[in-house]
Design a protein around this motif. Structure first.
Motif, PDB file in Angstrom:
ATOM      1  N   PRO A  45       0.829  -1.211   0.000  1.00  0.00           N
ATOM      2  CA  PRO A  45       0.000   0.000   0.000  1.00  0.00           C
ATOM      3  C   PRO A  45       0.862   1.260   0.000  1.00  0.00           C
ATOM      4  O   PRO A  45       1.914   1.310   0.649  1.00  0.00           O
ATOM      5  CB  PRO A  45      -0.806  -0.122   1.297  1.00  0.00           C
ATOM      6  CG  PRO A  45      -0.860  -1.602   1.567  1.00  0.00           C
ATOM      7  CD  PRO A  45       0.484  -2.113   1.107  1.00  0.00           C
ATOM      8  N   VAL A  46       0.397   2.269  -0.705  1.00  0.00           N
ATOM      9  CA  VAL A  46       1.132   3.534  -0.777  1.00  0.00           C
ATOM     10  C   VAL A  46       1.315   4.127   0.609  1.00  0.00           C
ATOM     11  O   VAL A  46       2.377   4.682   0.928  1.00  0.00           O
ATOM     12  CB  VAL A  46       0.389   4.532  -1.692  1.00  0.00           C
ATOM     13  CG1 VAL A  46       1.143   5.857  -1.769  1.00  0.00           C
ATOM     14  CG2 VAL A  46       0.204   3.940  -3.087  1.00  0.00           C
ATOM     15  N   VAL A  47       0.310   4.009   1.455  1.00  0.00           N
ATOM     16  CA  VAL A  47       0.386   4.579   2.797  1.00  0.00           C
ATOM     17  C   VAL A  47       1.507   3.935   3.607  1.00  0.00           C
ATOM     18  O   VAL A  47       2.114   4.586   4.468  1.00  0.00           O
ATOM     19  CB  VAL A  47      -0.981   4.439   3.526  1.00  0.00           C
ATOM     20  CG1 VAL A  47      -1.311   2.981   3.812  1.00  0.00           C
ATOM     21  CG2 VAL A  47      -0.998   5.273   4.790  1.00  0.00           C
ATOM     22  N   ASP A  48       1.825   2.671   3.342  1.00  0.00           N
ATOM     23  CA  ASP A  48       2.914   2.013   4.064  1.00  0.00           C
ATOM     24  C   ASP A  48       4.281   2.559   3.651  1.00  0.00           C
ATOM     25  O   ASP A  48       5.247   2.470   4.416  1.00  0.00           O
ATOM     26  CB  ASP A  48       2.882   0.501   3.816  1.00  0.00           C
ATOM     27  CG  ASP A  48       1.704  -0.171   4.506  1.00  0.00           C
ATOM     28  OD1 ASP A  48       0.997   0.516   5.272  1.00  0.00           O
ATOM     29  OD2 ASP A  48       1.497  -1.377   4.265  1.00  0.00           O
ATOM     30  N   GLY A  66       3.869   6.749   4.765  1.00  0.00           N
ATOM     31  CA  GLY A  66       3.624   7.020   6.175  1.00  0.00           C
ATOM     32  C   GLY A  66       2.161   7.248   6.501  1.00  0.00           C
ATOM     33  O   GLY A  66       1.334   7.525   5.625  1.00  0.00           O
ATOM     34  N   LYS A  67       1.832   7.132   7.772  1.00  0.00           N
ATOM     35  CA  LYS A  67       0.431   7.151   8.217  1.00  0.00           C
ATOM     36  C   LYS A  67      -0.268   8.481   7.968  1.00  0.00           C
ATOM     37  O   LYS A  67      -1.501   8.553   7.971  1.00  0.00           O
ATOM     38  CB  LYS A  67       0.351   6.803   9.697  1.00  0.00           C
ATOM     39  CG  LYS A  67       1.084   7.800  10.602  1.00  0.00           C
ATOM     40  CD  LYS A  67       1.001   7.385  12.060  1.00  0.00           C
ATOM     41  CE  LYS A  67       1.710   8.390  12.961  1.00  0.00           C
ATOM     42  NZ  LYS A  67       1.625   8.004  14.386  1.00  0.00           N
ATOM     43  N   LYS A 110       0.510  15.210  -0.342  1.00  0.00           N
ATOM     44  CA  LYS A 110      -0.348  15.807   0.679  1.00  0.00           C
ATOM     45  C   LYS A 110      -1.601  16.437   0.091  1.00  0.00           C
ATOM     46  O   LYS A 110      -2.572  16.688   0.811  1.00  0.00           O
ATOM     47  CB  LYS A 110       0.444  16.860   1.459  1.00  0.00           C
ATOM     48  CG  LYS A 110       1.671  16.295   2.172  1.00  0.00           C
ATOM     49  CD  LYS A 110       2.499  17.399   2.803  1.00  0.00           C
ATOM     50  CE  LYS A 110       3.768  16.842   3.433  1.00  0.00           C
ATOM     51  NZ  LYS A 110       4.640  17.899   4.003  1.00  0.00           N
ATOM     52  N   ARG A 111      -1.568  16.712  -1.211  1.00  0.00           N
ATOM     53  CA  ARG A 111      -2.727  17.338  -1.846  1.00  0.00           C
ATOM     54  C   ARG A 111      -3.742  16.314  -2.355  1.00  0.00           C
ATOM     55  O   ARG A 111      -4.874  16.668  -2.680  1.00  0.00           O
ATOM     56  CB  ARG A 111      -2.274  18.227  -3.005  1.00  0.00           C
ATOM     57  CG  ARG A 111      -1.347  19.354  -2.565  1.00  0.00           C
ATOM     58  CD  ARG A 111      -1.236  20.392  -3.635  1.00  0.00           C
ATOM     59  NE  ARG A 111      -0.288  21.436  -3.287  1.00  0.00           N
ATOM     60  CZ  ARG A 111      -0.217  22.612  -3.903  1.00  0.00           C
ATOM     61  NH1 ARG A 111      -1.056  22.870  -4.893  1.00  0.00           N
ATOM     62  NH2 ARG A 111       0.674  23.503  -3.547  1.00  0.00           N
TER      63      ARG A 111
END
Length: 550
Positions: A110-113, A116-117, A161-162
């Motif tokens: 996953p991209v979030v992994d 970062g959270k 972040k966007r």
């Protein structure tokens, strides 16, 4: 790099002494192909063109045509550097696969992994489950929002972040939404994993090992240097406009989506690398086959094809590319599987087609425009046929008239809206500062010398001309460094209790599927404002808030 020769065994019919219809070939007549391509360029609007061909592990053709600089009449060569636009995506995919293998990270991560959270998409589903593979294969269902690249506050680091403010209009993993922004995220992830800029990593991991010594990037190359083909935009039939090189440099910020520059000679090495699944021209292994192979696997189908014009029975032969892998499209030509991609940016047009079964590759790049890929694909088809021994479906006459006689082509005339059409309201009601969470800040001011209301977004500016459509709709004529990038349409909306005063702007030309809405934040009082203290203050506050909270 050009190897001359003759067909050793053939049955041929020549039309007008220019194109030979040959049935059995064993060696390319490079001199004839050279003459054919030169003749074709004479009836097209591309000022500069470069073509290269690789076959059976050898460079069999590489040549430049026309002028890389029209003003200085500098001839194009096979070492002239062009922007190759979205052909850069294969470089982004190749680099990321090398880095993932080195860090023992899966494409299914996953991209979030990885980021970062604090990273998230607009919805929980994508935030939790979207993987690196989804980014590379355009499976997120989020519209392109490509013009966010004009924002001067955008960086590779803050782009992720966007994304939480960009809504999806397509399904997750069941739609195809081509996205330069997602390849911008891939660029940033590569920088995080590699610890260097994307440009440095591509040089170290790809250019240098393959000997691509002339290749570079729009972000760092001196685009005014003599070895660079100057980008030219063409509107209508013969209306040519130079593209500001500063625009080319800034537009390439999200590098993996389209900043690579290369030459006909260097791209031979790149094509050979992929046809051999990891070898350089000397046979040395640069990348493991098992690491490369996932790049070519079909992962996302989309309706039609990017080469939708080139289908039977409309044309004698079909060229398809209706499936996306990672940085590559997959399709067929004359029944043979192909690996392909195109590149289109302001002033440059490119294409690459690989036929692994024939150990064949063709690369073509040109300055100018090429609507519906008519020039690129037809020329690539002819080169394939001439090299591999198929009967060409084009000849000297039809190449210049193409797409006729098969079908007609509507030429869009370059014409601005009527400049005498007055604004429907007092111009002061349009002026002000507007903001959008994803895109950032926009200013609307009045330029007294032009007698026009002007929108400024980042480094982009457009003079507004009233047009038919919803009330207070405008066509934006590009100004300054983006003079070749026009914008159709901006819609100004008034609100209850605001009278005629604009309270929000729908930037339909920024994203048609789901136009970003910029909401009023302040006002401009001067008759001819430039970036005022207030503008800079708002931009600074927005940047600080974005960095802290997003």
């Amino acid at each position: 790099m050009v190897t001359s020769g003759i067909w050793n065994t053939f049955t041929a019919f020549c039309f007008l002494g220019l194109f030979c219809f040959t049935f059995v070939h064993s060696e390319l007549d490079a001199a004839q192909l050279d003459s054919d391509i030169a003749s074709v360029l004479g009836c097209k609007t591309s000022p500069a063109l470069a073509v290269s061909v690789v076959l059976d592990g050898k460079a069999v053709f590489s040549k430049g045509y026309g002028y890389s600089d029209l003003q200085k009449t500098i001839p194009t060569t096979n070492n002239t550097i062009f922007g190759i636009a979205s052909l850069s995506k294969a470089f982004a995919a190749t680099l990321l696969l090398k880095l993932l293998d080195r860090h023992n990270i899966s494409l299914n991560t996953p991209v979030v992994d990885v980021l970062g959270k604090d990273f998230r998409f607009e919805d929980d589903l994508r935030t939790k489950y979207a993987t690196l593979e989804d980014l590379l294969s355009h499976r997120l269902g989020i519209p392109s929002n490509n013009n966010i690249r004009l924002d001067t506050n955008l960086t590779r680091a803050n782009l992720p972040k966007r994304l939480r403010y960009l809504k999806a209009t397509g399904g997750f993993r069941n739609s195809f939404f081509y996205s330069n922004l997602m390849y911008g995220v891939i660029t940033y992830i590569a920088e995080r994993l590699g610890g260097k800029t994307w440009e440095e990593l591509v040089k170290e991991e790809i250019f240098t090992p393959l000997g691509m010594t002339s290749s570079d990037f729009t972000t760092i190359k001196d685009l005014k240097s003599r070895d660079v083909a100057k980008p030219i935009a063409v509107y209508g039939e013969n209306n040519t406009f130079p593209v500001n090189t500063e625009f080319s440099r800034r537009w390439g910020l999200l590098c993996g989506s389209g900043c690579v520059m290369s030459t006909a000679n260097d791209m031979i090495k790149w094509m050979h690398f992929h046809l051999t699944r990891g070898l350089d021209l000397q046979g040395r292994r640069i990348m493991d086959t098992k690491v490369m192979d996932p790049m070519y696997i079909p992962r996302n189908a989309f309706a039609g094809s990017s080469y939708k014009t080139f289908v039977r029975p409309r044309l004698p032969v079909t060229t398809s590319s209706g499936v996306y892998a990672m940085g590559w499209r997959r399709g067929y030509y004359r029944g043979y599987p192909i690996i392909t991609h195109t590149g289109s940016t302001f002033g440059y047009r490119a294409i690459m087609i690989l036929i692994p079964d024939k150990k064949f590759g063709v690369f073509m790049v040109a300055t100018g425009n090429d609507d519906e890929y008519l020039f690129r694909v037809s020329l690539a088809n002819y080169v394939i046929d001439a090299t591999l021994g198929f009967t060409p479906w084009l000849n000297a006459s039809t190449f210049c008239s193409f797409p006729q006689p098969w079908f007609g082509r509507k030429v869009t005339k370059y014409k601005l809206p009527d400049s005498s059409t007055p604004y429907k309201k007092n111009v002061s009601t349009y002026l002000g500062f507007f903001t959008n969470k994803a895109f950032g800040n926009m200013e609307v001011y009045y330029n007294a010398s032009l007698g026009r209301v002007v929108i400024r977004y980042g480094y982009g500016e457009w003079a507004l001309y009233p047009i038919a459509g919803p009330p207070d709709s405008f066509y934006g004529k590009g100004m300054g460094i983006i003079s070749v990038k026009h914008c159709h349409t901006f819609v100004f909306r008034s609100g209850k209790g605001a009278g005629d005063r604009t309270v929000k702007i729908e930037a339909m030309c920024f994203e048609m599927k789901l136009p970003p809405v910029f909401v009023r934040e302040g006002s401009v009082n001067s008759a001819d404002s430039m970036l005022s203290f207030r503008t800079n203050t708002l931009a600074l506050i927005f940047a600080v808030i974005t960095a802290y909270y997003i």
